[in-house]
Design a protein around this motif. Structure first.
Motif, short mmCIF file in Angstrom:
data_model
loop_
_atom_site.label_atom_id
_atom_site.label_comp_id
_atom_site.label_asym_id
_atom_site.label_seq_id
_atom_site.Cartn_x
_atom_site.Cartn_y
_atom_site.Cartn_z
N HIS A 2 66.76 0.06 -5.42
CA HIS A 2 65.48 -0.02 -6.57
C HIS A 2 65.38 -1.34 -7.43
O HIS A 2 64.44 -1.84 -7.48
N MET A 3 66.49 -1.66 -7.95
CA MET A 3 66.56 -2.90 -8.75
C MET A 3 66.62 -4.04 -7.77
O MET A 3 66.01 -5.08 -8.32
N ARG A 4 66.76 -4.25 -6.82
CA ARG A 4 66.61 -5.32 -5.81
C ARG A 4 65.20 -5.46 -5.30
O ARG A 4 64.89 -6.61 -5.02
N THR A 10 71.89 8.25 -5.87
CA THR A 10 73.28 7.67 -6.01
C THR A 10 73.15 6.22 -6.66
O THR A 10 72.05 5.66 -7.07
N ALA A 11 74.37 5.45 -7.17
CA ALA A 11 74.37 4.38 -7.59
C ALA A 11 73.77 3.30 -6.70
O ALA A 11 73.02 2.55 -6.83
N GLU A 12 74.24 3.60 -5.23
CA GLU A 12 73.55 2.48 -4.08
C GLU A 12 72.11 2.67 -3.92
O GLU A 12 71.29 1.62 -3.86
N ILE A 34 63.04 -5.98 -8.01
CA ILE A 34 62.96 -7.04 -9.09
C ILE A 34 63.70 -8.12 -9.27
O ILE A 34 63.53 -9.00 -10.04
N GLY A 35 64.88 -8.05 -8.67
CA GLY A 35 65.80 -9.15 -8.66
C GLY A 35 66.89 -9.13 -7.68
O GLY A 35 66.97 -8.42 -7.07
N ASP A 36 67.76 -10.23 -7.84
CA ASP A 36 68.85 -10.56 -7.08
C ASP A 36 70.21 -9.94 -8.02
O ASP A 36 70.75 -10.52 -8.76
N VAL A 37 70.39 -8.76 -7.36
CA VAL A 37 71.46 -7.77 -8.33
C VAL A 37 72.54 -7.37 -7.52
O VAL A 37 72.62 -7.13 -6.06
N GLU A 38 73.71 -7.06 -7.84
CA GLU A 38 74.78 -6.54 -7.55
C GLU A 38 75.38 -5.39 -8.07
O GLU A 38 75.00 -4.98 -9.28
N LEU A 39 75.89 -4.33 -7.46
CA LEU A 39 76.61 -3.29 -8.12
C LEU A 39 78.05 -3.47 -8.35
O LEU A 39 78.85 -3.93 -7.37
N THR A 40 78.65 -3.34 -9.33
CA THR A 40 80.10 -3.25 -9.58
C THR A 40 80.47 -1.97 -10.21
O THR A 40 80.12 -1.52 -11.20
N TRP A 41 81.48 -1.35 -9.63
CA TRP A 41 82.11 -0.14 -9.99
C TRP A 41 83.21 -0.34 -11.20
O TRP A 41 83.94 -1.14 -11.01
N LEU A 42 83.05 0.40 -12.20
CA LEU A 42 83.82 0.10 -13.41
C LEU A 42 85.12 1.29 -13.20
O LEU A 42 85.80 1.18 -14.12
#
Length: 91
Positions: free
Chosen positions: A71-73, A64-66, A75-83
């Motif tokens: 996984h990306m968190r 899933t995108a979540e 290595i970084g301070d990231v957020e998910l934006t649905w397009l």
């Protein structure tokens, strides 16, 4: 064989089975590495997710995108934006 009928069915399937689009964006924990910005597709009915980061040329897959966000968190301070609005994606 009526190929027009097959083409019509495939065109309908392309719309019905379309993935939901998203972006993951933010900053690396090591600020010297800069920014994170990549795009992905989450396929319907649990068929998985594909995510790519054009800066690193990495392509990854998760369920899933979540899960990709988690996984990306690491290595970084990231957020998910649905397009893509879920109402636009027909199941």
């Amino acid at each position: 064989m009526d190929t027009n009928w097959i083409r019509s069915v495939l065109a309908d399937a392309a719309v019905i089975c379309q993935p939901r689009l998203f972006a993951i964006h933010g900053l690396y924990e090591n600020r010297e590495l800069g920014t994170i910005l990549g795009w992905g597709m989450q396929f319907p009915d649990g068929q998985g997710t594909v995510y790519t980061d054009p800066n690193t040329r990495a392509t990854r897959g998760t369920s899933t995108a979540e899960n990709m966000l988690l996984h990306m968190r690491v290595i970084g301070d990231v957020e998910l934006t649905w397009l893509t609005d879920p109402a636009q994606v027909t199941k």
